[in-house]
Every structure is written in structure tokens, then in C-alpha cells.
Design a protein around this motif. Structure first.
Motif, PDB file in Angstrom:
ATOM      1  N   MET A  83     -11.130  15.814   2.570  1.00 34.27           N
ATOM      2  CA  MET A  83     -10.395  14.540   1.929  1.00 34.27           C
ATOM      3  C   MET A  83     -10.327  13.499   3.168  1.00 34.27           C
ATOM      4  O   MET A  83      -9.686  13.641   4.260  1.00 34.27           O
ATOM      5  CB  MET A  83      -8.993  14.987   1.685  1.00 34.27           C
ATOM      6  CG  MET A  83      -8.919  15.998   0.323  1.00 34.27           C
ATOM      7  SD  MET A  83      -7.026  16.353   0.359  1.00 34.27           S
ATOM      8  CE  MET A  83      -6.549  17.246   1.747  1.00 34.27           C
ATOM      9  N   ASP A  84     -10.911  12.206   3.019  1.00 33.59           N
ATOM     10  CA  ASP A  84     -10.904  11.324   3.763  1.00 33.59           C
ATOM     11  C   ASP A  84     -10.430  10.157   3.287  1.00 33.59           C
ATOM     12  O   ASP A  84     -10.107  10.051   2.068  1.00 33.59           O
ATOM     13  CB  ASP A  84     -12.736  10.912   3.865  1.00 33.59           C
ATOM     14  CG  ASP A  84     -13.261  11.994   4.598  1.00 33.59           C
ATOM     15  OD1 ASP A  84     -14.573  12.154   4.247  1.00 33.59           O
ATOM     16  OD2 ASP A  84     -12.684  12.447   5.547  1.00 33.59           O
ATOM     17  N   SER A  85      -9.921   9.058   4.185  1.00 39.45           N
ATOM     18  CA  SER A  85      -9.338   7.734   3.907  1.00 39.45           C
ATOM     19  C   SER A  85      -8.214   8.260   2.778  1.00 39.45           C
ATOM     20  O   SER A  85      -7.886   7.403   1.953  1.00 39.45           O
ATOM     21  CB  SER A  85     -10.370   6.995   2.802  1.00 39.45           C
ATOM     22  OG  SER A  85     -11.452   6.720   3.739  1.00 39.45           O
ATOM     23  N   LEU A  86      -7.381   9.016   3.454  1.00 42.83           N
ATOM     24  CA  LEU A  86      -6.255   9.635   2.715  1.00 42.83           C
ATOM     25  C   LEU A  86      -5.153   8.508   2.380  1.00 42.83           C
ATOM     26  O   LEU A  86      -5.075   7.402   3.181  1.00 42.83           O
ATOM     27  CB  LEU A  86      -5.734  10.693   3.359  1.00 42.83           C
ATOM     28  CG  LEU A  86      -6.468  12.020   3.018  1.00 42.83           C
ATOM     29  CD1 LEU A  86      -5.843  13.017   4.167  1.00 42.83           C
ATOM     30  CD2 LEU A  86      -6.074  12.513   1.725  1.00 42.83           C
ATOM     31  N   LYS A  87      -4.401   8.633   1.287  1.00 42.11           N
ATOM     32  CA  LYS A  87      -3.718   7.630   0.881  1.00 42.11           C
ATOM     33  C   LYS A  87      -2.250   8.235   0.545  1.00 42.11           C
ATOM     34  O   LYS A  87      -2.228   9.423   0.219  1.00 42.11           O
ATOM     35  CB  LYS A  87      -4.244   6.832  -0.398  1.00 42.11           C
ATOM     36  CG  LYS A  87      -5.324   6.220  -0.430  1.00 42.11           C
ATOM     37  CD  LYS A  87      -5.549   5.496  -1.803  1.00 42.11           C
ATOM     38  CE  LYS A  87      -7.222   4.824  -1.644  1.00 42.11           C
ATOM     39  NZ  LYS A  87      -7.383   4.408  -2.858  1.00 42.11           N
ATOM     40  N   PRO A  88      -1.037   7.503   0.670  1.00 43.25           N
ATOM     41  CA  PRO A  88       0.181   8.055   0.301  1.00 43.25           C
ATOM     42  C   PRO A  88       0.390   8.919  -1.118  1.00 43.25           C
ATOM     43  O   PRO A  88       0.732   9.549  -1.238  1.00 43.25           O
ATOM     44  CB  PRO A  88       1.140   7.080   0.580  1.00 43.25           C
ATOM     45  CG  PRO A  88       0.672   6.204   1.721  1.00 43.25           C
ATOM     46  CD  PRO A  88      -0.849   6.093   1.431  1.00 43.25           C
ATOM     47  N   ASP A  89      -0.436   8.178  -1.981  1.00 45.88           N
ATOM     48  CA  ASP A  89      -0.434   8.851  -3.316  1.00 45.88           C
ATOM     49  C   ASP A  89      -1.001  10.074  -3.561  1.00 45.88           C
ATOM     50  O   ASP A  89      -1.192  10.856  -4.251  1.00 45.88           O
ATOM     51  CB  ASP A  89      -1.147   7.805  -4.154  1.00 45.88           C
ATOM     52  CG  ASP A  89      -0.300   6.709  -4.914  1.00 45.88           C
ATOM     53  OD1 ASP A  89      -0.692   5.816  -5.196  1.00 45.88           O
ATOM     54  OD2 ASP A  89       0.925   6.696  -4.195  1.00 45.88           O
ATOM     55  N   ASP A  90      -1.890  10.548  -2.294  1.00 49.08           N
ATOM     56  CA  ASP A  90      -2.474  11.823  -2.199  1.00 49.08           C
ATOM     57  C   ASP A  90      -1.741  13.180  -1.875  1.00 49.08           C
ATOM     58  O   ASP A  90      -2.014  14.166  -1.761  1.00 49.08           O
ATOM     59  CB  ASP A  90      -3.790  11.708  -1.292  1.00 49.08           C
ATOM     60  CG  ASP A  90      -4.870  10.697  -1.587  1.00 49.08           C
ATOM     61  OD1 ASP A  90      -5.500  10.210  -0.800  1.00 49.08           O
ATOM     62  OD2 ASP A  90      -5.074  10.727  -2.768  1.00 49.08           O
ATOM     63  N   THR A  91      -0.544  12.522  -1.421  1.00 45.49           N
ATOM     64  CA  THR A  91       0.497  13.473  -1.199  1.00 45.49           C
ATOM     65  C   THR A  91       0.814  14.549  -2.235  1.00 45.49           C
ATOM     66  O   THR A  91       1.091  14.277  -3.348  1.00 45.49           O
ATOM     67  CB  THR A  91       1.987  13.121  -0.669  1.00 45.49           C
ATOM     68  OG1 THR A  91       1.582  12.336   0.541  1.00 45.49           O
ATOM     69  CG2 THR A  91       2.951  13.880  -0.499  1.00 45.49           C
ATOM     70  N   GLY A  92       0.888  15.836  -1.997  1.00 53.56           N
ATOM     71  CA  GLY A  92       1.272  16.710  -3.175  1.00 53.56           C
ATOM     72  C   GLY A  92       0.671  18.227  -2.553  1.00 53.56           C
ATOM     73  O   GLY A  92       0.402  18.419  -1.207  1.00 53.56           O
ATOM     74  N   VAL A  93       1.072  19.247  -3.215  1.00 53.66           N
ATOM     75  CA  VAL A  93       0.591  20.662  -2.986  1.00 53.66           C
ATOM     76  C   VAL A  93      -0.706  20.626  -3.698  1.00 53.66           C
ATOM     77  O   VAL A  93      -0.819  20.349  -4.834  1.00 53.66           O
ATOM     78  CB  VAL A  93       1.526  21.458  -3.505  1.00 53.66           C
ATOM     79  CG1 VAL A  93       1.103  23.045  -3.208  1.00 53.66           C
ATOM     80  CG2 VAL A  93       3.010  21.363  -2.923  1.00 53.66           C
ATOM     81  N   TYR A  94      -1.756  21.158  -2.834  1.00 46.73           N
ATOM     82  CA  TYR A  94      -3.121  21.341  -3.333  1.00 46.73           C
ATOM     83  C   TYR A  94      -3.348  22.722  -3.843  1.00 46.73           C
ATOM     84  O   TYR A  94      -2.916  23.989  -2.977  1.00 46.73           O
ATOM     85  CB  TYR A  94      -4.081  20.939  -2.398  1.00 46.73           C
ATOM     86  CG  TYR A  94      -4.224  19.129  -2.296  1.00 46.73           C
ATOM     87  CD1 TYR A  94      -2.981  18.464  -2.144  1.00 46.73           C
ATOM     88  CD2 TYR A  94      -5.276  18.721  -2.810  1.00 46.73           C
ATOM     89  CE1 TYR A  94      -3.033  17.113  -2.020  1.00 46.73           C
ATOM     90  CE2 TYR A  94      -5.452  17.247  -2.895  1.00 46.73           C
ATOM     91  CZ  TYR A  94      -4.036  16.747  -2.564  1.00 46.73           C
ATOM     92  OH  TYR A  94      -4.324  15.154  -2.585  1.00 46.73           O
ATOM     93  N   TYR A  95      -3.836  22.918  -4.875  1.00 47.65           N
ATOM     94  CA  TYR A  95      -4.162  24.638  -5.534  1.00 47.65           C
ATOM     95  C   TYR A  95      -5.509  24.585  -5.680  1.00 47.65           C
ATOM     96  O   TYR A  95      -6.500  23.499  -6.161  1.00 47.65           O
ATOM     97  CB  TYR A  95      -3.516  24.716  -6.630  1.00 47.65           C
ATOM     98  CG  TYR A  95      -1.907  24.513  -6.513  1.00 47.65           C
ATOM     99  CD1 TYR A  95      -1.383  23.452  -6.494  1.00 47.65           C
ATOM    100  CD2 TYR A  95      -1.184  25.794  -6.102  1.00 47.65           C
ATOM    101  CE1 TYR A  95       0.132  23.511  -6.602  1.00 47.65           C
ATOM    102  CE2 TYR A  95       0.202  25.566  -6.042  1.00 47.65           C
ATOM    103  CZ  TYR A  95       0.809  24.422  -6.276  1.00 47.65           C
ATOM    104  OH  TYR A  95       2.250  24.432  -6.216  1.00 47.65           O
TER     105      TYR A  95
END
Length: 121
Positions: A83-95
Motif C-alpha cells: 500500500m503506497d500513497s496511503l490516505k486517511p480513508d484507507d484506515t481500517g482492519v485489513y483481511y
């Protein structure tokens, strides 16, 4: 029974990068199309990316296209999400979960514990 174990999440500033991993055991990993999903606080789990069983084809949600890269190591029974150029909207639990190619529906009802990704602004 398939077991899914995600790892690699953490706290990162906006614009930064993370790589999360998922080890799959108890199934025939090399035959699986694998997917990544995420769940933000207060929202339903959503599809992020998928990779074909041989690793030759990939597909992404519009929200992560061009920023995230999914890959698969059949020898290690592991699927990755860079995951590059991460944004605050990418926040979460990843499964992760196997899925049928071209769908957004996981193959199994059971999930791993997930890995938390937090992107600060």
C-alpha cells in the motif's frame, strides 16, 4: 478448514507506505484466487483487491487503483498487499480470504483476526 492469519499493519502518516501479509493454511493455496478486504470503523467490510491463482491477473477497487499492489507467493502460502500513497480513508482492519475471480464475495464465512492499518493526516 482454511485458516487465515494477517499481519503487518500499523500506524503511518498520509503519503506513507505499508505492506500487509496473509498466510493461508489448511487449504490448497496455489489453486485459490485471493482477495484483500477492509473494514473501516462503522462501515461494512469492502473489497480491496484480488489476484488470480497463478498470480498473472489482478483487479482493484477504484479507490485504491494505482496505489495498492497485490501479489502472491504460492510457495509460501502467502498473499501480500503493498500500500503506497496511503490516505486517511484507507484506515481500517485489513483481511484476506479466497474468492471467486471477478466477484467481491469471499469464499469462506470465517475470517482471520485482521491487521489494523491507521493512516494519520
Amino acid at each position: 478448514q482454511v485458516q487465515l492469519e494477517e499481519s503487518g499493519g500499523g500506524l503511518v502518516q498520509a503519503g506513507g507506505s505499508l505492506r500487509v501479509s496473509c498466510v493461508v493454511s489448511g487449504g490448497t493455496f496455489r489453486t485459490y484466487t485471493m482477495g484483500w478486504f477492509r473494514q473501516a470503523p462503522g462501515k461494512e467490510r469492502e473489497f480491496v483487491a484480488e489476484i488470480s491463482w497463478g498470480g498473472t491477473s489482478t483487479r482493484y477497487a477504484d479507490s485504491v487503483k494505482g496505489r495498492f499492489t497485490i501479489s502472491k507467493d504460492n510457495a509460501a502460502n502467502t498473499v501480500y498487499l503493498q500500500m503506497d500513497s496511503l490516505k486517511p480513508d484507507d484506515t481500517g482492519v485489513y483481511y484476506c480470504n479466497p474468492l471467486r475471480w471477478g466477484t467481491t464475495f469471499p469464499l469462506y464465512d470465517s475470517w482471520g483476526q485482521g491487521t489494523q492499518v491507521t493512516v494519520s493526516s
